[in-house]
Design a protein around this motif. Structure first.
Motif, PDB file in Angstrom:
ATOM      1  N   GLU A   1      -8.989  -7.037  -4.724  1.00  0.00           N
ATOM      2  CA  GLU A   1      -9.102  -5.791  -5.748  1.00  0.00           C
ATOM      3  C   GLU A   1      -8.090  -4.842  -5.502  1.00  0.00           C
ATOM      4  O   GLU A   1      -7.374  -4.219  -6.354  1.00  0.00           O
ATOM      5  CB  GLU A   1     -10.455  -5.188  -5.567  1.00  0.00           C
ATOM      6  N   VAL A   2      -7.911  -4.502  -4.147  1.00  0.00           N
ATOM      7  CA  VAL A   2      -6.727  -3.633  -3.865  1.00  0.00           C
ATOM      8  C   VAL A   2      -5.395  -4.082  -4.509  1.00  0.00           C
ATOM      9  O   VAL A   2      -4.753  -3.211  -4.977  1.00  0.00           O
ATOM     10  CB  VAL A   2      -6.638  -3.526  -2.282  1.00  0.00           C
ATOM     11  N   LEU A   3      -4.927  -5.427  -4.193  1.00  0.00           N
ATOM     12  CA  LEU A   3      -4.074  -5.791  -4.623  1.00  0.00           C
ATOM     13  C   LEU A   3      -3.953  -5.597  -6.372  1.00  0.00           C
ATOM     14  O   LEU A   3      -2.869  -5.469  -6.864  1.00  0.00           O
ATOM     15  CB  LEU A   3      -3.546  -7.303  -4.261  1.00  0.00           C
ATOM     16  N   ARG A   4      -4.938  -6.048  -6.888  1.00  0.00           N
ATOM     17  CA  ARG A   4      -4.910  -5.774  -8.293  1.00  0.00           C
ATOM     18  C   ARG A   4      -4.594  -4.447  -8.813  1.00  0.00           C
ATOM     19  O   ARG A   4      -4.117  -4.033  -9.740  1.00  0.00           O
ATOM     20  CB  ARG A   4      -6.329  -6.063  -8.878  1.00  0.00           C
ATOM     21  N   MET A   5      -5.169  -3.440  -8.007  1.00  0.00           N
ATOM     22  CA  MET A   5      -4.874  -1.903  -8.163  1.00  0.00           C
ATOM     23  C   MET A   5      -3.354  -1.650  -8.202  1.00  0.00           C
ATOM     24  O   MET A   5      -2.857  -0.958  -9.059  1.00  0.00           O
ATOM     25  CB  MET A   5      -5.716  -1.098  -7.372  1.00  0.00           C
ATOM     26  N   LEU A   6      -2.902  -2.201  -6.950  1.00  0.00           N
ATOM     27  CA  LEU A   6      -1.295  -1.980  -6.846  1.00  0.00           C
ATOM     28  C   LEU A   6      -0.779  -2.570  -7.862  1.00  0.00           C
ATOM     29  O   LEU A   6       0.542  -1.859  -8.371  1.00  0.00           O
ATOM     30  CB  LEU A   6      -1.056  -2.533  -5.342  1.00  0.00           C
ATOM     31  N   ALA A   7      -1.113  -3.554  -8.354  1.00  0.00           N
ATOM     32  CA  ALA A   7      -0.197  -4.085  -9.363  1.00  0.00           C
ATOM     33  C   ALA A   7      -0.435  -3.542 -10.836  1.00  0.00           C
ATOM     34  O   ALA A   7       0.550  -3.340 -11.549  1.00  0.00           O
ATOM     35  CB  ALA A   7      -0.674  -5.610  -9.582  1.00  0.00           C
ATOM     36  N   LEU A   8      -1.591  -2.727 -10.964  1.00  0.00           N
ATOM     37  CA  LEU A   8      -1.569  -2.001 -12.395  1.00  0.00           C
ATOM     38  C   LEU A   8      -0.810  -0.858 -12.443  1.00  0.00           C
ATOM     39  O   LEU A   8      -0.634  -0.111 -13.183  1.00  0.00           O
ATOM     40  CB  LEU A   8      -3.105  -1.940 -12.495  1.00  0.00           C
ATOM     41  N   ALA A   9      -0.704  -0.057 -10.984  1.00  0.00           N
ATOM     42  CA  ALA A   9      -0.084   1.345 -10.790  1.00  0.00           C
ATOM     43  C   ALA A   9       1.254   1.325 -10.938  1.00  0.00           C
ATOM     44  O   ALA A   9       1.909   0.019 -10.675  1.00  0.00           O
ATOM     45  CB  ALA A   9      -0.466   1.614  -9.435  1.00  0.00           C
ATOM     46  N   LYS A  10       2.115   2.217 -11.372  1.00  0.00           N
ATOM     47  CA  LYS A  10       3.167   2.267 -11.856  1.00  0.00           C
ATOM     48  C   LYS A  10       3.801   3.478 -11.089  1.00  0.00           C
ATOM     49  O   LYS A  10       3.324   4.645 -10.697  1.00  0.00           O
ATOM     50  CB  LYS A  10       3.627   2.308 -13.273  1.00  0.00           C
ATOM     51  N   GLY A  11       5.125   3.730 -10.583  1.00  0.00           N
ATOM     52  CA  GLY A  11       5.894   4.790 -10.113  1.00  0.00           C
ATOM     53  C   GLY A  11       5.116   5.522  -9.010  1.00  0.00           C
ATOM     54  O   GLY A  11       4.764   4.774  -7.939  1.00  0.00           O
ATOM     55  N   ASN A  12       5.217   6.758  -9.088  1.00  0.00           N
ATOM     56  CA  ASN A  12       4.509   7.529  -7.919  1.00  0.00           C
ATOM     57  C   ASN A  12       3.063   7.166  -7.928  1.00  0.00           C
ATOM     58  O   ASN A  12       2.399   7.297  -6.683  1.00  0.00           O
ATOM     59  CB  ASN A  12       4.359   9.045  -8.251  1.00  0.00           C
ATOM     60  N   ASP A  13       2.151   6.629  -8.855  1.00  0.00           N
ATOM     61  CA  ASP A  13       1.008   6.416  -8.411  1.00  0.00           C
ATOM     62  C   ASP A  13       0.611   5.344  -7.532  1.00  0.00           C
ATOM     63  O   ASP A  13      -0.165   5.119  -6.758  1.00  0.00           O
ATOM     64  CB  ASP A  13       0.170   6.087  -9.942  1.00  0.00           C
ATOM     65  N   ARG A  14       1.762   4.335  -7.835  1.00  0.00           N
ATOM     66  CA  ARG A  14       1.715   3.257  -6.868  1.00  0.00           C
ATOM     67  C   ARG A  14       2.082   3.448  -5.412  1.00  0.00           C
ATOM     68  O   ARG A  14       1.417   2.815  -4.204  1.00  0.00           O
ATOM     69  CB  ARG A  14       2.787   1.997  -7.339  1.00  0.00           C
ATOM     70  N   LEU A  15       2.940   4.400  -5.164  1.00  0.00           N
ATOM     71  CA  LEU A  15       3.268   4.947  -4.029  1.00  0.00           C
ATOM     72  C   LEU A  15       1.785   5.695  -3.288  1.00  0.00           C
ATOM     73  O   LEU A  15       1.867   5.265  -2.297  1.00  0.00           O
ATOM     74  CB  LEU A  15       4.306   5.754  -3.940  1.00  0.00           C
ATOM     75  N   LEU A  16       1.231   6.223  -4.084  1.00  0.00           N
ATOM     76  CA  LEU A  16       0.078   7.149  -3.823  1.00  0.00           C
ATOM     77  C   LEU A  16      -1.105   6.044  -3.347  1.00  0.00           C
ATOM     78  O   LEU A  16      -1.528   6.089  -2.293  1.00  0.00           O
ATOM     79  CB  LEU A  16      -0.591   7.965  -4.846  1.00  0.00           C
ATOM     80  N   LEU A  17      -1.295   5.048  -4.047  1.00  0.00           N
ATOM     81  CA  LEU A  17      -2.074   3.926  -3.772  1.00  0.00           C
ATOM     82  C   LEU A  17      -2.007   3.344  -2.249  1.00  0.00           C
ATOM     83  O   LEU A  17      -2.493   2.984  -1.742  1.00  0.00           O
ATOM     84  CB  LEU A  17      -2.425   2.951  -4.771  1.00  0.00           C
ATOM     85  N   LYS A  18      -0.649   2.816  -2.295  1.00  0.00           N
ATOM     86  CA  LYS A  18      -0.044   2.272  -1.003  1.00  0.00           C
ATOM     87  C   LYS A  18      -0.251   3.212   0.044  1.00  0.00           C
ATOM     88  O   LYS A  18      -0.781   2.694   1.139  1.00  0.00           O
ATOM     89  CB  LYS A  18       1.441   1.856  -1.208  1.00  0.00           C
ATOM     90  N   LEU A  19      -0.049   4.527   0.003  1.00  0.00           N
ATOM     91  CA  LEU A  19      -0.473   5.304   1.108  1.00  0.00           C
ATOM     92  C   LEU A  19      -1.923   5.387   1.484  1.00  0.00           C
ATOM     93  O   LEU A  19      -2.203   5.374   2.830  1.00  0.00           O
ATOM     94  CB  LEU A  19       0.306   6.693   0.955  1.00  0.00           C
ATOM     95  N   LEU A  20      -2.559   5.548   0.389  1.00  0.00           N
ATOM     96  CA  LEU A  20      -3.964   5.637   0.776  1.00  0.00           C
ATOM     97  C   LEU A  20      -4.729   4.300   1.459  1.00  0.00           C
ATOM     98  O   LEU A  20      -5.446   4.314   2.385  1.00  0.00           O
ATOM     99  CB  LEU A  20      -4.712   5.887  -0.558  1.00  0.00           C
ATOM    100  N   PHE A  21      -4.281   3.047   1.000  1.00  0.00           N
ATOM    101  CA  PHE A  21      -4.610   2.156   1.663  1.00  0.00           C
ATOM    102  C   PHE A  21      -4.041   1.598   2.990  1.00  0.00           C
ATOM    103  O   PHE A  21      -4.443   1.352   3.733  1.00  0.00           O
ATOM    104  CB  PHE A  21      -4.379   0.692   0.539  1.00  0.00           C
ATOM    105  N   TYR A  22      -2.442   1.322   2.702  1.00  0.00           N
ATOM    106  CA  TYR A  22      -1.630   1.177   4.146  1.00  0.00           C
ATOM    107  C   TYR A  22      -2.074   2.201   5.413  1.00  0.00           C
ATOM    108  O   TYR A  22      -1.948   1.404   6.348  1.00  0.00           O
ATOM    109  CB  TYR A  22      -0.393   0.846   3.789  1.00  0.00           C
ATOM    110  N   LEU A  23      -1.993   3.365   4.991  1.00  0.00           N
ATOM    111  CA  LEU A  23      -2.427   4.233   6.106  1.00  0.00           C
ATOM    112  C   LEU A  23      -3.900   4.651   6.225  1.00  0.00           C
ATOM    113  O   LEU A  23      -4.144   5.224   7.322  1.00  0.00           O
ATOM    114  CB  LEU A  23      -1.470   5.479   5.803  1.00  0.00           C
ATOM    115  N   GLY A  24      -4.684   4.231   5.503  1.00  0.00           N
ATOM    116  CA  GLY A  24      -6.214   4.711   5.386  1.00  0.00           C
ATOM    117  C   GLY A  24      -6.343   6.260   5.440  1.00  0.00           C
ATOM    118  O   GLY A  24      -7.065   6.818   5.874  1.00  0.00           O
ATOM    119  N   LEU A  25      -5.491   6.961   4.391  1.00  0.00           N
ATOM    120  CA  LEU A  25      -5.517   8.252   4.284  1.00  0.00           C
ATOM    121  C   LEU A  25      -6.615   8.984   3.471  1.00  0.00           C
ATOM    122  O   LEU A  25      -6.934   8.049   2.342  1.00  0.00           O
ATOM    123  CB  LEU A  25      -4.139   8.958   3.946  1.00  0.00           C
TER     124      LEU A  25
END
Length: 188
Positions: free
Chosen positions: A45-69
């Motif tokens: 589900e997380v990977l699907r969310m990352l695939a759906l996101a574009k640009g800065n939104d994708r970076l935001l999702l990655k930081l929230l998930f990869y860093l647990g922020l």
């Protein structure tokens, strides 16, 4: 809720004199934590969310998930808060209670993120510095809703914790990365 209504009804009957004993005391209510909806996303589900996101939104999702922020922690990040050491990015995060913590990304994830980072200023620019928490929430929620109807930005933090523990990380290390003041918070 149903148990609460029934217990309330029995208490009312006792107070009105319909019962000689308070039957409502016999009903045990489940602890609140057992009632809550599990806020958990699978890795898919997380990977699907990352695939759906574009640009800065994708970076935001990655930081929230990869860093647990937390969302507010990610939105306040500046380029100066990120250091590179041995091809790994190290983030200085200002968390709850104005406590700083350092979170490091692996080399692979660092390579994935470094190309999307701005050279100066806030990572997520808005009119008055960084974008507002409500705007960040709406952006993430819009993407999250496509994957899970109830998901929110904080679910990515839960997914980070859950998947890290499931893959064998120690509770102490995950607790430090998430900025919890107690290991018992992480254990929940």
């Amino acid at each position: 809720r149903l148990l609460s209504v029934i217990k309330s009804f029995f208490r009312y009957c006792f107070n009105q004199g319909y019962f000689t004993t308070d039957v409502s005391r016999c009903l045990k209510m489940p602890r609140r934590t057992k009632i809550r909806v599990e806020r958990k996303l699978s890795k898919e589900e997380v990977l699907r969310m990352l695939a759906l996101a574009k640009g800065n939104d994708r970076l935001l999702l990655k930081l929230l998930f990869y860093l647990g922020l937390r969302l507010s922690e990610a939105l306040r990040l500046k380029r100066d808060d990120i250091m590179s050491c041995n091809n790994e990015l190290q983030f200085s995060v200002l968390g709850k209670g104005n406590k700083f913590r350092k979170v490091t990304l692996s080399k692979k994830l660092s390579r994935e993120i470094v190309e999307h980072l701005p050279t100066t200023g806030y990572l997520f620019r808005g009119r008055n510095g960084c974008i507002s928490r409500s705007q960040g929430y709406r952006r993430v929620k819009k993407i999250a809703k496509m994957v899970h109807s109830k998901a929110s930005p904080h679910w990515l933090r839960h997914a980070f914790c859950w998947l890290a523990l499931e893959s064998g990380a120690s509770v102490v290390n995950v607790s430090k990365a998430m900025g919890h003041s107690s290991v018992s918070t992480t254990s929940k």
